[in-house]
Scaffold this active site. Sequence first.
Site, mmCIF file in Angstrom:
data_model
loop_
_atom_site.group_PDB
_atom_site.id
_atom_site.type_symbol
_atom_site.label_atom_id
_atom_site.label_comp_id
_atom_site.label_asym_id
_atom_site.label_seq_id
_atom_site.Cartn_x
_atom_site.Cartn_y
_atom_site.Cartn_z
ATOM 1 N N THR A 142 12.628 49.812 45.673
ATOM 2 C CA THR A 142 11.791 48.675 46.017
ATOM 3 C C THR A 142 12.558 47.711 46.917
ATOM 4 O OG1 THR A 142 10.635 48.882 43.910
ATOM 5 C CG2 THR A 142 10.451 46.762 45.040
ATOM 6 N N GLY A 165 3.190 50.419 38.904
ATOM 7 C CA GLY A 165 4.417 49.646 38.723
ATOM 8 C C GLY A 165 4.151 48.161 38.800
ATOM 9 N N ASP A 166 5.213 47.396 38.744
ATOM 10 C CA ASP A 166 5.094 45.937 38.745
ATOM 11 C C ASP A 166 4.865 45.353 40.134
ATOM 12 O OD1 ASP A 166 7.810 46.773 39.300
ATOM 13 O OD2 ASP A 166 8.381 44.674 39.178
ATOM 14 N N GLY A 201 13.574 47.270 39.866
ATOM 15 C CA GLY A 201 14.068 47.878 38.636
ATOM 16 C C GLY A 201 12.962 48.559 37.857
#
Length: 141
Positions: free
Chosen positions: A4, A34-35, A55
Amino acid sequence: KHGTTNVIALDDEGNLAVGVSTSGLAMKFPGRVGDSPILGAGIYCSDKAGSACTGTGELAIRLSTTRLVVDRVHRDIDIDKSTEMGILELKQLKEEGVLHIISMDKSGQCAAFTNKDGLYHYYADSSMEDPEKRQSVFLKI
């Protein structure tokens, strides 16, 4: 190399912006999100601060990490402490994973904290020829 990429930018009028791209998790479960695309988890920005994570996305999702970092700045907690608290909150999850948080407030103060030793970020402003590689603060939790 991979993974990322987050960018926080501040213009000369004091406007903040946060951008994120993600490589996603290799061999992920079908349907996993994902975030990175979730506002408040992997990315969040207001008129006072911006924050982004890399992460293990599930950690940032469960804690609403970036929203909480920015919210603390709105409550007059400085950007360093606000970002540090984002890493320290991982203790309550009792799960393994890596989180690296970068943040900036509207005055241009930057913070970067992680629970994995050896991570870094880059910083640049309009007076610099090239970006500067900076070590992120490692917190063992």
